[in-house]
Design an enzyme around this catalytic site. Sequence first.
Site, PDB file in Angstrom:
ATOM      1  N   HIS A   1       4.255  -6.890 -11.027  1.00 22.87           N
ATOM      2  CA  HIS A   1       4.429  -6.382  -9.668  1.00 22.87           C
ATOM      3  C   HIS A   1       3.863  -7.287  -8.581  1.00 22.87           C
ATOM      4  O   HIS A   1       4.416  -7.357  -7.485  1.00 22.87           O
ATOM      5  CB  HIS A   1       3.756  -5.012  -9.561  1.00 22.87           C
TER       6      HIS A   1
ATOM      7  N   ASP B   1       7.567  -5.198 -13.951  1.00 15.87           N
ATOM      8  CA  ASP B   1       6.855  -4.487 -12.886  1.00 15.87           C
ATOM      9  C   ASP B   1       6.682  -3.030 -13.310  1.00 15.87           C
ATOM     10  O   ASP B   1       7.646  -2.284 -13.416  1.00 15.87           O
ATOM     11  CB  ASP B   1       7.656  -4.588 -11.587  1.00 15.87           C
TER      12      ASP B   1
ATOM     13  N   SER C   1       6.714  -4.206  -2.274  1.00 16.91           N
ATOM     14  CA  SER C   1       6.133  -2.933  -2.669  1.00 16.91           C
ATOM     15  C   SER C   1       6.304  -1.946  -1.508  1.00 16.91           C
ATOM     16  O   SER C   1       7.424  -1.751  -1.044  1.00 16.91           O
ATOM     17  CB  SER C   1       4.671  -3.136  -3.084  1.00 16.91           C
ATOM     18  N   TRP C   2       5.214  -1.321  -1.031  1.00 14.46           N
ATOM     19  CA  TRP C   2       5.341  -0.466   0.155  1.00 14.46           C
ATOM     20  C   TRP C   2       5.931  -1.251   1.327  1.00 14.46           C
ATOM     21  O   TRP C   2       6.664  -0.710   2.155  1.00 14.46           O
ATOM     22  CB  TRP C   2       3.995   0.140   0.550  1.00 14.46           C
TER      23      TRP C   2
ATOM     24  N   GLY D   1       0.833  -1.189   0.000  1.00 11.52           N
ATOM     25  CA  GLY D   1       0.000   0.000   0.000  1.00 11.52           C
ATOM     26  C   GLY D   1       0.879   1.255   0.000  1.00 11.52           C
ATOM     27  O   GLY D   1       1.446   1.596  -1.032  1.00 11.52           O
TER      28      GLY D   1
END
Length: 321
Positions: free
Chosen positions: A298, A265, A110-111, A43
């Site tokens: 991703h 990605d 990711s985050w 996120g």
Amino acid sequence: MTPIHPPFETNNSGYLDVGSGHSLYWEEAGLSSGIPIVYLHGGPGSGIEDSDRQYFDPTHYRSILFDQRGSGRSTPHASLEDNTTWHLVEDMEKLRELLHVDKWIVFGGSWGSTLALAYAETHPDRCLGLVLRGIFTLQREELLWYYQSGANFLFPEYFDPYQAIIPPEERGDMMQAYYKRLTGDDKAEQLRCADAWSRWEVSTSRLIVDPAYIAKADDPKWALAFARIECHYFVNGGFMKDGQLIEDAHKIKHLPITIIQGRYDVVCPAKTSWDLYKALGGKDNPNVVYNIIGDAGHSAHEASIEKALVDAVEKLKSIGK
């Protein structure tokens, strides 16, 4: 490479009061006496899912997962108050202490890779190693590529609805325009913008567009937390100096680190993972593994990414012995 593990239940769960009115949902699973490994969701704002614990062998690892501030089952929902990278780093320390963990492996994509780096660079003495996927360091160039201009050249039919919700005169700064609406008083407009923001991201997360994955954005509660919290972090540059996580990578180069990156990605392009790899010493550092997955985008739920993540965790089983 090893496939993900079959589903299994949690052993324990609860809520942790971290102050400022925030209460974090947490859970643990697997072997209670096993090597601790903490899972950091993406996120920011997405929350954890039951399948997230399936990366970790329950006969070896004590897996710990939690919903970050405002996310998932944590309360208050979609709250931006005292919600920064450094609050989350402090929350991880409070959770570690609550669960009587001395050191743990940090796992995030990711985050989640952003938070993993921020935590490890702040508390390297509490880390046994890191497994990072789809590297995101929240630099301005990364944000502009995805939310302003760059990724739209590859996914124009999905970018158009994301852009269309913003009046033409405000499209020069899409993140700021969304932020104004996602934090405004018009609840209907909040939900419209949350849907458009979230749908853009889930539409572009996989190498092959997956309608079932896009359907995640159909849940307005999930979309609101995801969009509001992401946008809050992004307009504030992650509450850190631009490029800070790459600059401070030398602080963790002694740790075993695996970087897993989908070649295609679009959300978090490979350049950032390569920059991190070089900052960690690159091929001259035997502690760091850089693994480009040639048939993936991703999402952590693409088959080849899942296998690479489980394989990376399997290779860390010797830690602590």
